[in-house]
Design a protein around this motif. Structure first.
Motif: not given
Length: 228
Positions: A1-27
């Motif tokens: 399974m592949k999930i794409a987390l798309m950040n509508p804003n231009a702040t890449s640091a925010m994307t990376q922060s959310m990505l860490a949370v998402a990956r920790a939550a993913a089975p």
């Protein structure tokens, strides 16, 4: 399974922060990739910013990780571009505000939302109303903190958010509080510990609901193939 987390804003640091949370939550077995809208505003704060982000968000559907995704999560609490993305994307699309409200209602809770600034409140109200969850919502509280300030996760930020969460719990009567900004996702555990309150952040909720959607989509496709 592949999930794409798309950040509508231009702040890449925010994307990376959310990505860490998402990956920790993913089975196990679920891959989560991140995408940043380099053509978007630095933060989504109000209707104009949201509208300015949609063109780049739609263009992002052609990026490699997104094209290969089984599900897309729009990582903005205002659910920016959700309608437009659903019309265009090759796979199911959900958004973190939508996911958080849905999770709260599925858990049987009345909820409050603690968000960034006042300008976000009308959009959140409209989204909750459109989803049919207005009767479940006790309040929407603005912390007064800009999105990028929240993202920095300072002690002062945590204290301000904790204060609003406790007001929502004790004065507004919410049994759970939704963290109404994508930048709050990384603060979930700290805020829960500080306030002793059941908290929901949309990034985790999006991943959890997204996995279920993918499983049901795959099951449906297999059944349809068998019928044919």
């Amino acid at each position: 399974m592949k999930i794409a987390l798309m950040n509508p804003n231009a702040t890449s640091a925010m994307t990376q922060s959310m990505l860490a949370v998402a990956r920790a939550a993913a089975p196990a077995g679920v891959q989560v990739s991140g995408w940043t809208n380099s053509d978007g505003p630095k933060a989504i704060q109000g209707r104009e910013d949201g509208e300015a982000a949609i063109k780049g968000l739609l263009a992002g559907l052609m990026s490699e990780d997104v094209k290969n995704a089984d599900l897309i999560i729009i990582a903005c609490f205002d659910d920016v571009g959700l309608t437009e993305m659903r019309r265009t994307a090759h796979c199911p699309v959900i958004a973190i505000g939508q996911a958080a409200y849905t999770m709260a209602v599925l858990m049987g809770h009345c909820f409050s939302v603690v968000t960034s600034t006042e300008v976000s409140i009308p959009i959140i109200e409209e989204n909750i109303e459109a989803l049919g969850f207005a009767k479940n919502c006790k309040s929407i509280r603005a912390s007064g903190l800009p999105v990028l300030t929240i993202e920095q996760a300072s002690e002062a930020t945590c204290n301000t958010l904790s204060k609003e969460i406790l007001i929502a719990k004790h004065e507004d009567g919410a049994s759970t509080v939704i963290l109404g900004c994508a930048g709050m996702a990384a603060l979930h555990k700290d805020l829960e510990a500080k306030t002793g309150t059941v908290l929901i952040d949309g990034v985790r909720a999006g991943v959890n609901l997204g996995v279920s959607i993918i499983k049901n989509t795959i099951t449906y496709e297999v059944e349809q193939t068998s019928i044919l």
